[in-house]
Design a protein around this motif. Structure first.
Motif, PDB file in Angstrom:
ATOM      1  N   VAL A 138       0.852  -1.176   0.000  1.00  0.00           N
ATOM      2  CA  VAL A 138       0.000   0.000   0.000  1.00  0.00           C
ATOM      3  C   VAL A 138       0.890   1.229   0.000  1.00  0.00           C
ATOM      4  N   GLY A 139       0.598   2.189  -0.858  1.00  0.00           N
ATOM      5  CA  GLY A 139       1.438   3.382  -0.944  1.00  0.00           C
ATOM      6  C   GLY A 139       0.623   4.640  -1.102  1.00  0.00           C
ATOM      7  N   VAL A 140       1.322   5.776  -0.988  1.00  0.00           N
ATOM      8  CA  VAL A 140       0.717   7.086  -1.220  1.00  0.00           C
ATOM      9  C   VAL A 140       1.592   7.822  -2.213  1.00  0.00           C
ATOM     10  N   ARG A 141       0.988   8.316  -3.284  1.00  0.00           N
ATOM     11  CA  ARG A 141       1.720   9.068  -4.296  1.00  0.00           C
ATOM     12  C   ARG A 141       0.805  10.085  -4.947  1.00  0.00           C
ATOM     13  N   ARG A 142       1.412  10.963  -5.757  1.00  0.00           N
ATOM     14  CA  ARG A 142       0.641  11.907  -6.561  1.00  0.00           C
ATOM     15  C   ARG A 142      -0.014  11.171  -7.725  1.00  0.00           C
ATOM     16  N   ALA A 143      -1.209  11.614  -8.077  1.00  0.00           N
ATOM     17  CA  ALA A 143      -1.881  11.045  -9.242  1.00  0.00           C
ATOM     18  C   ALA A 143      -1.179  11.503 -10.512  1.00  0.00           C
ATOM     19  N   ARG A 144      -1.398  10.765 -11.562  1.00  0.00           N
ATOM     20  CA  ARG A 144      -0.863  11.133 -12.871  1.00  0.00           C
ATOM     21  C   ARG A 144      -1.976  11.753 -13.705  1.00  0.00           C
ATOM     22  N   ASP A 145      -1.615  12.692 -14.573  1.00  0.00           N
ATOM     23  CA  ASP A 145      -2.623  13.354 -15.404  1.00  0.00           C
ATOM     24  C   ASP A 145      -3.438  12.332 -16.181  1.00  0.00           C
ATOM     25  N   GLY A 146      -4.757  12.452 -16.076  1.00  0.00           N
ATOM     26  CA  GLY A 146      -5.646  11.566 -16.809  1.00  0.00           C
ATOM     27  C   GLY A 146      -5.950  10.258 -16.114  1.00  0.00           C
ATOM     28  N   GLU A 147      -5.352  10.004 -14.949  1.00  0.00           N
ATOM     29  CA  GLU A 147      -5.598   8.763 -14.229  1.00  0.00           C
ATOM     30  C   GLU A 147      -7.049   8.744 -13.735  1.00  0.00           C
ATOM     31  N   MET A 148      -7.670   7.557 -13.789  1.00  0.00           N
ATOM     32  CA  MET A 148      -9.073   7.410 -13.425  1.00  0.00           C
ATOM     33  C   MET A 148      -9.213   6.565 -12.162  1.00  0.00           C
ATOM     34  N   LEU A 149     -10.239   6.890 -11.360  1.00  0.00           N
ATOM     35  CA  LEU A 149     -10.536   6.117 -10.153  1.00  0.00           C
ATOM     36  C   LEU A 149     -12.042   6.105  -9.945  1.00  0.00           C
ATOM     37  N   LYS A 150     -12.599   4.918  -9.751  1.00  0.00           N
ATOM     38  CA  LYS A 150     -14.020   4.790  -9.425  1.00  0.00           C
ATOM     39  C   LYS A 150     -14.171   4.916  -7.918  1.00  0.00           C
ATOM     40  N   LEU A 151     -14.931   5.924  -7.482  1.00  0.00           N
ATOM     41  CA  LEU A 151     -15.056   6.230  -6.063  1.00  0.00           C
ATOM     42  C   LEU A 151     -16.192   5.437  -5.418  1.00  0.00           C
ATOM     43  N   LEU A 152     -16.247   5.534  -4.092  1.00  0.00           N
ATOM     44  CA  LEU A 152     -17.251   4.790  -3.332  1.00  0.00           C
ATOM     45  C   LEU A 152     -18.674   5.074  -3.790  1.00  0.00           C
ATOM     46  N   ASP A 153     -18.932   6.310  -4.213  1.00  0.00           N
ATOM     47  CA  ASP A 153     -20.296   6.658  -4.624  1.00  0.00           C
ATOM     48  C   ASP A 153     -20.611   6.230  -6.049  1.00  0.00           C
ATOM     49  N   GLY A 154     -19.665   5.548  -6.700  1.00  0.00           N
ATOM     50  CA  GLY A 154     -19.904   5.013  -8.035  1.00  0.00           C
ATOM     51  C   GLY A 154     -19.459   5.897  -9.175  1.00  0.00           C
ATOM     52  N   ARG A 155     -19.110   7.156  -8.894  1.00  0.00           N
ATOM     53  CA  ARG A 155     -18.709   8.042  -9.988  1.00  0.00           C
ATOM     54  C   ARG A 155     -17.249   7.787 -10.384  1.00  0.00           C
ATOM     55  N   GLU A 156     -16.945   8.060 -11.648  1.00  0.00           N
ATOM     56  CA  GLU A 156     -15.585   7.936 -12.158  1.00  0.00           C
ATOM     57  C   GLU A 156     -14.915   9.302 -12.068  1.00  0.00           C
ATOM     58  N   ALA A 157     -13.793   9.369 -11.343  1.00  0.00           N
ATOM     59  CA  ALA A 157     -13.072  10.627 -11.167  1.00  0.00           C
ATOM     60  C   ALA A 157     -11.858  10.651 -12.080  1.00  0.00           C
ATOM     61  N   LYS A 158     -11.763  11.694 -12.906  1.00  0.00           N
ATOM     62  CA  LYS A 158     -10.575  11.895 -13.729  1.00  0.00           C
ATOM     63  C   LYS A 158      -9.635  12.825 -12.976  1.00  0.00           C
ATOM     64  N   LEU A 159      -8.421  12.378 -12.750  1.00  0.00           N
ATOM     65  CA  LEU A 159      -7.511  13.066 -11.843  1.00  0.00           C
ATOM     66  C   LEU A 159      -6.374  13.730 -12.592  1.00  0.00           C
ATOM     67  N   ASP A 160      -5.680  14.606 -11.866  1.00  0.00           N
ATOM     68  CA  ASP A 160      -4.438  15.191 -12.364  1.00  0.00           C
ATOM     69  C   ASP A 160      -3.399  15.126 -11.252  1.00  0.00           C
ATOM     70  N   ASP A 161      -2.236  15.717 -11.502  1.00  0.00           N
ATOM     71  CA  ASP A 161      -1.159  15.571 -10.521  1.00  0.00           C
ATOM     72  C   ASP A 161      -1.364  16.432  -9.277  1.00  0.00           C
ATOM     73  N   GLY A 162      -2.489  17.106  -9.167  1.00  0.00           N
ATOM     74  CA  GLY A 162      -2.797  17.844  -7.949  1.00  0.00           C
ATOM     75  C   GLY A 162      -3.440  16.976  -6.881  1.00  0.00           C
TER      76      GLY A 162
END
Length: 795
Positions: A276-300
């Protein structure tokens, strides 16, 4: 922050009444917004068990229940609750009880069957809004036990309004320190014993985000019964804190967060492979959240990862694929410290608002993760069993906040507060708040605990002493010393004069946010130089305004939509323009927007709609306050009605300065803004408009003036301002004033032309003008107008 009154009293024993406690909270800066009384004494309301249930002979939806009320007492109760069944334990209001809603329980006959009491729902007890069925009590509840004792009643749900600097009070225990200091009591000890590992199960933890995530703790618990019910005490305290119980594992993490202030998350261990790790997201990386929505992320964004696979949005929300369910048997609990700067604004960027993000944005005690993990482990083991592994902790000590001693000077404290607080009282207050205090010749060396992010300088400590000692004890005294009076500059008109002048012209001042919706600026075509906010309050307030008019016209639109037919608004405020490598440029402007009739409703003259020249008159009246001479030149900005728009210039001798714009809003833009009336507006830079030349005394001419009236026929497209400039240049200094007194089109004037009649007022300083002098000026003006504008004298 919402919490149970009894929960707080568990952490800080106090004999204060509820009203006194609420007053104390507000007095020390934790403003109480709402207090909801829950339950009451509930006399004659006890735990009962249904031992028999038969269908009512005269009603399909009613049952005749035989109820064990304890102490060998059995009662017949007619009940219509859908969940009434044999073996259920539920609250029983016996004959003589009075429920919180005022209902008095008496013997009754329901469809011919006698009933001696009432089985109750949560709403009837005043503990919740749920009235869908009987309140189902835990199986270990003792039959005959008073419900007040079981439910911890009477109680109250207290909601306080916290300022952003008091992140430590997002947990009941943090609030307890303030209450203890104010009430002269002490916070009750909370000994959380570490849970000894009983297995080797663990997941390695890695940190790759530096100062953004300097601490992360995790623990594996195997063999958990995730479907076990949430303990009654935990579920009730969650409800009274405004949180709906969901499932045991989720409820425990919520409970620990509300009590200690440390957000936590539970993963299904079987969905993780590690590390298990913690890092910055990469531009365009996707994650499906607990509420079911797809989050498009950036390095922020910060991510919690499993073998570099995103599994949670750190400090905001967990991932859908690794969530715990009732079928989960092995759990990975996490508790971490994330820097506020790494979390702030991230949830709003995705349109989310979570309790975890709300806390991490303001700062969470970096010393809490391991303590919270041990506490949550004990609660889970007690309720659902399981075998805990060891706590795995990854830490970057160099990036953890380290409180430094702050010198609180005795004399400084006295000088700022205006009263002397006894040394013993100062020390008591600081220690009661959990601060470390050491004596110093000048006062005290004070070290704040890691949970108090807001204590950094001496003034912070003075504020702590003041609010706990009592603001009402600070004397009311007028400041002493000499005041330096500064005379207003004669070279500038004060802003207050502008406000009063526009108000006198019938306008109302509007105050709008300096932040606007980017889509609104796009509609106006005013996005050039716009500055986007890194942490907007909402998507509708995401950009700093480049103009005043978008917000002002929106306010006008809201008024017209509410049946205000005549609206006249003005605003004075800054607009902001981006500058490369520098802070945004602030420009002070004044704007006005009007619609409806030119005059208020009255009987003296016919009603007419307000027009360009009405607002132009208001603007020229305002310019006259500073003595500015304005010129209006046709323009066509994106938001303006073609042919009814002008740029405004200030003319000072040979110098001209563009101030802004005046005109009618484009019908297309008005339609997009859902405004169905014509809107006339102006917006000008205020500082150059307010500049006023110093007055110079001069004698008035002793010689009479001469007026000559001339009428010229010119092409339709020739503007008056152009003609006036030509007349002034041709006439020279002898021209004292120029007045346009008639505009005519019709019989006697050829098509495509117009007649402009003007009066020339001529005067000399040293002599009386002769007819020859006046004729020469008229001839010069006539010749110049013919050459420049094809003007002819009207016959």
């Amino acid at each position: 922050m919402k919490f149970s009154e009894n929960w707080l009293r568990q952490h800080v024993p106090t004999t204060a009444s509820r009203d006194e406690l609420v007053a104390t909270l507000t007095a020390i800066g934790l403003e109480v917004e709402e207090v909801t009384a829950l339950g009451g004494a509930l006399d004659n309301v006890v735990v009962a068990r249904i031992v028999g249930a038969q269908k009512h002979p005269e009603a399909d939806r009613l049952q005749v229940c035989t109820v064990d009320a304890g102490n060998g007492e059995t009662l017949q109760i007619v009940c219509g609750a859908p969940n009434a069944r044999v073996g259920l334990k539920a609250p029983l209001a016996k004959v003589g009880a009075v429920l919180p809603g005022g209902m008095a329980i008496t013997p009754a006959k329901l469809r011919g069957v006698e009933s001696f009491g009432m089985l109750c729902s949560a709403r009837e007890l005043g503990t919740d809004a749920d009235a869908s069925g009987l309140l189902e009590l835990p199986g270990d509840a003792v039959v005959g036990q008073p419900m007040a004792a079981l439910l911890g009643l009477p109680d109250a749900s207290i909601e306080i309004k916290l300022t952003p600097n008091r992140a430590d009070c997002f947990g009941v225990r943090g609030i307890a320190y303030d209450v203890a200091a104010a009430s002269g009591s002490e916070v009750a000890p909370m000994d959380i014993e570490p849970v000894d590992p009983a297995s080797d199960a663990s997941l390695p933890v890695e940190l790759h985000a530096g100062a953004d995530a300097p601490r992360y703790c995790g623990r594996v618990i195997e063999g958990v019964d995730a479907a076990a019910p949430t303990p009654w005490r935990i579920a009730e305290r969650l409800r009274r804190s405004g949180v709906r119980p969901v499932s045991l594992l989720v409820d425990v993490t919520q409970y620990v967060m509300l009590e200690l202030g440390q957000p936590m998350h539970a993963f299904d261990r079987d969905t993780l492979s590690g590390p298990v790790g913690v890092r910055r997201a990469r531009d365009g990386e996707m994650l499906k959240l607990l509420d079911g929505r797809e989050a498009k992320l950036d390095d922020g964004f910060l991510l919690v990862t499993d073998a570099d696979r995103p599994v949670a949005l750190a400090g905001v929300m967990g991932g859908f694929d690794t969530r715990v369910t009732d079928a989960s048997r092995n759990v990975f609990l996490e508790a971490a410290h994330f820097a506020p700067a790494a979390i702030i604004g991230r949830s709003r960027k995705l349109g989310l608002h979570t309790d975890a993000a709300h806390r991490f944005e303001r700062g969470v005690d970096p010393a809490l993760p391991r303590l919270a993990l041990e506490y949550a482990t004990r609660l889970i083991l007690d309720a659902a069993g399981g075998t805990p592994g060891e706590v795995v902790e990854a830490t970057l000590p160099e990036h953890l906040p380290r409180p430094s001693p702050i010198l609180l000077r005795r004399e400084r404290l006295k000088r700022v507060l205006g009263l002397a607080v006894a040394d013993g009282e100062v020390e008591r207050i600081l220690r009661a708040l959990g601060l470390a205090v050491e004596a110093d010749p000048a006062g005290w060396q004070v070290t704040a605990p890691s949970r108090r992010f807001d204590l950094a300088i001496e003034e912070d400590l003075i504020e702590e002493v003041a609010r706990i000692h009592g603001y009402d004890t600070v004397p009311t005294t007028l400041p002493g010393g000499a005041s330096r009076l500064v005379a207003p500059s004669e070279a500038r008109v004060e802003g207050g004069v502008v406000r009063r002048h526009l108000a006198a012209r019938g306008c109302l001042e509007a105050l709008n946010y300096a932040f606007v919706d980017a889509a609104l600026l796009q509609a106006w075509g005013a996005t050039d130089g716009s500055v986007a906010l890194a942490n907007p309050l909402s998507a509708e307030l995401g950009v700093m305004r480049t103009m005043l008019l978008p917000g002002l016209v929106a306010a006008l639109g809201r008024n017209t939509a509410r049946q205000q037919s005549r609206v006249r608004l003005f605003e004075i405020g800054n607009v902001f323009t981006a500058q490369t490598g520098e802070a945004p440029l602030h420009t002070l402007r004044v704007a006005a927007a009007v619609c409806g009739t030119a005059d208020p409703e009255q009987w003296g003259s016919a009603s007419r709609p307000v027009g360009f020249h009405d607002l132009k008159g208001d603007l020229e009246s305002l310019a006259a306050v500073s003595g500015a001479r304005l010129e209006f030149r046709p323009s066509r900005p994106a938001w303006a009605h073609p042919g009814r728009s002008a740029d405004v210039f200030r003319i000072d001798g040979e110098t001209e300065t563009r101030l802004g714009w005046i005109g009618q809003l484009h019908p297309r833009l008005a339609g997009e803004l859902e405004i169905d009336v014509d809107v006339v507006a102006f917006e000008l830079d205020l500082d150059p408009l307010l500049a006023r030349p110093l007055p110079k005394a001069a004698a008035r001419s002793r010689f009479p003036s001469v007026r000559r009236d001339l009428a010229f026929v010119v092409p339709q497209d020739v503007a008056w301002d152009a003609l006036a400039g030509t007349v002034r240049a041709a006439a020279g200094p002898v021209l004292r004033d120029l007045v346009l007194f008639d505009v005519y089109q019709g019989k006697g004037v050829e098509s495509g032309c117009k007649s402009l009649a003007m009066g020339l007022i001529l005067q000399e300083e040293t002599r009386t003008l002769t007819d020859h002098d006046v004729d020469a000026v008229v001839a010069a003006v006539t010749t110049r107008l013919q050459q420049a504008h094809a003007a002819t004298i009207r016959g």
